[in-house]
Write an enzyme that holds these catalytic residues in place. Sequence first.
Site, PDB file in Angstrom:
ATOM      1  N   GLY A  11       0.776  -1.239   0.000  1.00  0.00           N
ATOM      2  CA  GLY A  11       0.000   0.000   0.000  1.00  0.00           C
ATOM      3  C   GLY A  11       0.804   1.283   0.000  1.00  0.00           C
ATOM      4  O   GLY A  11       0.300   2.331   0.410  1.00  0.00           O
ATOM      5  N   ASN A  13       1.595   2.993  -2.592  1.00  0.00           N
ATOM      6  CA  ASN A  13       0.933   3.917  -3.524  1.00  0.00           C
ATOM      7  C   ASN A  13      -0.337   4.493  -2.903  1.00  0.00           C
ATOM      8  O   ASN A  13      -0.640   5.671  -3.085  1.00  0.00           O
ATOM      9  CB  ASN A  13       0.629   3.218  -4.851  1.00  0.00           C
ATOM     10  CG  ASN A  13       1.852   3.168  -5.737  1.00  0.00           C
ATOM     11  OD1 ASN A  13       2.239   4.176  -6.331  1.00  0.00           O
ATOM     12  ND2 ASN A  13       2.504   2.025  -5.796  1.00  0.00           N
ATOM     13  N   MET A  90      -4.049  -6.989  -7.135  1.00  0.00           N
ATOM     14  CA  MET A  90      -3.550  -8.078  -7.961  1.00  0.00           C
ATOM     15  C   MET A  90      -4.668  -9.007  -8.449  1.00  0.00           C
ATOM     16  O   MET A  90      -4.589 -10.227  -8.326  1.00  0.00           O
ATOM     17  CB  MET A  90      -2.448  -8.841  -7.208  1.00  0.00           C
ATOM     18  CG  MET A  90      -1.237  -7.974  -6.930  1.00  0.00           C
ATOM     19  SD  MET A  90      -0.824  -6.814  -8.266  1.00  0.00           S
ATOM     20  CE  MET A  90       0.872  -7.220  -8.552  1.00  0.00           C
ATOM     21  N   ARG A  91      -5.704  -8.399  -9.005  1.00  0.00           N
ATOM     22  CA  ARG A  91      -6.787  -9.181  -9.614  1.00  0.00           C
ATOM     23  C   ARG A  91      -7.131  -8.549 -10.955  1.00  0.00           C
ATOM     24  O   ARG A  91      -7.057  -7.327 -11.104  1.00  0.00           O
ATOM     25  CB  ARG A  91      -8.053  -9.121  -8.749  1.00  0.00           C
ATOM     26  CG  ARG A  91      -7.957  -9.835  -7.442  1.00  0.00           C
ATOM     27  CD  ARG A  91      -9.248  -9.663  -6.671  1.00  0.00           C
ATOM     28  NE  ARG A  91     -10.357 -10.347  -7.323  1.00  0.00           N
ATOM     29  CZ  ARG A  91     -10.620 -11.637  -7.176  1.00  0.00           C
ATOM     30  NH1 ARG A  91      -9.885 -12.370  -6.400  1.00  0.00           N
ATOM     31  NH2 ARG A  91     -11.631 -12.206  -7.788  1.00  0.00           N
ATOM     32  N   ASN A 107      -4.894   2.647 -13.309  1.00  0.00           N
ATOM     33  CA  ASN A 107      -3.949   1.650 -12.804  1.00  0.00           C
ATOM     34  C   ASN A 107      -2.536   2.192 -12.933  1.00  0.00           C
ATOM     35  O   ASN A 107      -2.262   3.029 -13.801  1.00  0.00           O
ATOM     36  CB  ASN A 107      -4.072   0.347 -13.601  1.00  0.00           C
ATOM     37  CG  ASN A 107      -3.190  -0.753 -13.027  1.00  0.00           C
ATOM     38  OD1 ASN A 107      -3.098  -0.912 -11.802  1.00  0.00           O
ATOM     39  ND2 ASN A 107      -2.504  -1.495 -13.886  1.00  0.00           N
ATOM     40  N   HIS A 109       1.496   0.815 -13.231  1.00  0.00           N
ATOM     41  CA  HIS A 109       2.270  -0.391 -13.517  1.00  0.00           C
ATOM     42  C   HIS A 109       3.758  -0.061 -13.462  1.00  0.00           C
ATOM     43  O   HIS A 109       4.190   0.930 -14.067  1.00  0.00           O
ATOM     44  CB  HIS A 109       1.883  -0.940 -14.900  1.00  0.00           C
ATOM     45  CG  HIS A 109       2.516  -2.257 -15.175  1.00  0.00           C
ATOM     46  ND1 HIS A 109       2.111  -3.420 -14.562  1.00  0.00           N
ATOM     47  CD2 HIS A 109       3.572  -2.601 -15.962  1.00  0.00           C
ATOM     48  CE1 HIS A 109       2.870  -4.419 -14.971  1.00  0.00           C
ATOM     49  NE2 HIS A 109       3.763  -3.949 -15.822  1.00  0.00           N
TER      50      HIS A 109
HETATM   51  C1  GAR Z   1       3.283  -1.203  -7.378  1.00  0.00           C
HETATM   52  O1  GAR Z   1       4.621  -1.220  -7.800  1.00  0.00           O
HETATM   53  C2  GAR Z   1       2.351  -1.255  -8.572  1.00  0.00           C
HETATM   54  O2  GAR Z   1       2.857  -0.607  -9.682  1.00  0.00           O
HETATM   55  C3  GAR Z   1       2.258  -2.740  -8.809  1.00  0.00           C
HETATM   56  O3  GAR Z   1       2.147  -3.279  -7.527  1.00  0.00           O
HETATM   57  C4  GAR Z   1       2.930  -2.494  -6.626  1.00  0.00           C
HETATM   58  C5  GAR Z   1       2.135  -2.239  -5.381  1.00  0.00           C
HETATM   59  O4  GAR Z   1       2.927  -1.606  -4.421  1.00  0.00           O
HETATM   60  N1  GAR Z   1       1.151  -3.071  -9.662  1.00  0.00           N
HETATM   61  C6  GAR Z   1       1.217  -3.972 -10.633  1.00  0.00           C
HETATM   62  O5  GAR Z   1       2.194  -4.675 -10.845  1.00  0.00           O
HETATM   63  C7  GAR Z   1      -0.043  -4.101 -11.475  1.00  0.00           C
HETATM   64  N2  GAR Z   1       0.189  -4.889 -12.626  1.00  0.00           N
HETATM   65  P1  GAR Z   1       2.245  -0.890  -3.176  1.00  0.00           P
HETATM   66  O6  GAR Z   1       1.293  -1.908  -2.562  1.00  0.00           O
HETATM   67  O7  GAR Z   1       3.387  -0.578  -2.262  1.00  0.00           O
HETATM   68  O8  GAR Z   1       1.527   0.322  -3.671  1.00  0.00           O
END
Ligand code: GAR
Length: 200
Positions: A11, A13, A90-91, A107, A109
């Site tokens: 979390g 982000n 992650m879904r 989103n 990435h």
């Molecule tokens: C982030 O790096 C985000 O870009 C990635 O998951 C991480 C979550 O980090 N998302 C993906 O890979 C989507 N395909 P966080 O929980 O610390 O925000």
Amino acid sequence: MNIAVLASGNGTNFEAVVRSAEKGKLRNAKIKILISDKEESFVQKRAKKHNIKSVFVDPKGFSSRTLFDKEVVRILRKEKIRLVVLAGFMRILSPYFVKAFKNRILNIHPALLPSFKGESAIKKAYKYGVKVTGVTVHFVDNDVDHGPIIFQEALKIKEGESPESLEKRIHRLEHKLYPEAIKLFIQGRLKVRGRKVAII
Ligand code: GAR
């Protein structure tokens, strides 16, 4: 404008977006709810700390992706959400969800799409040996990591850099770009035209 964040993990982000709202940088917006599909994920602790409503929806309680999404959409409608922010959720969203919030789901990435889609993108890019990687913020459509791109920013991988260092730099970049993209959305400055997003 009411915003919902959907997240599964750490979390960081989510935290970056919340802090930016707390600093008054996301005017006319409220982070109304966090929805997580993982019980006791760290992101839920972050929500509590910031006094944001946190709801866990257990995927085990639903026999299909669409049924799970119907429950999430029901909650989002009840909360009068106008923007859905995926932050490490992650879904894969079902077409039902994407249609219900058409061009209202963002989103982030941790790679330069369309390279290194899916999970573990930072590691995949590092292992592949690319010299440049980065971060993409995009609208969500029916394909994974595919929708119209709002922002992309590149990072050069340094000679001999460790994966941990790269990961740190990617996250720092994410935490800067995501609140900026959300702000533009709130201000009504993102116009989707086919695959292109104009910033007006
Ligand atoms: C982030 O790096 C985000 O870009 C990635 O998951 C991480 C979550 O980090 N998302 C993906 O890979 C989507 N395909 P966080 O929980 O610390 O925000």
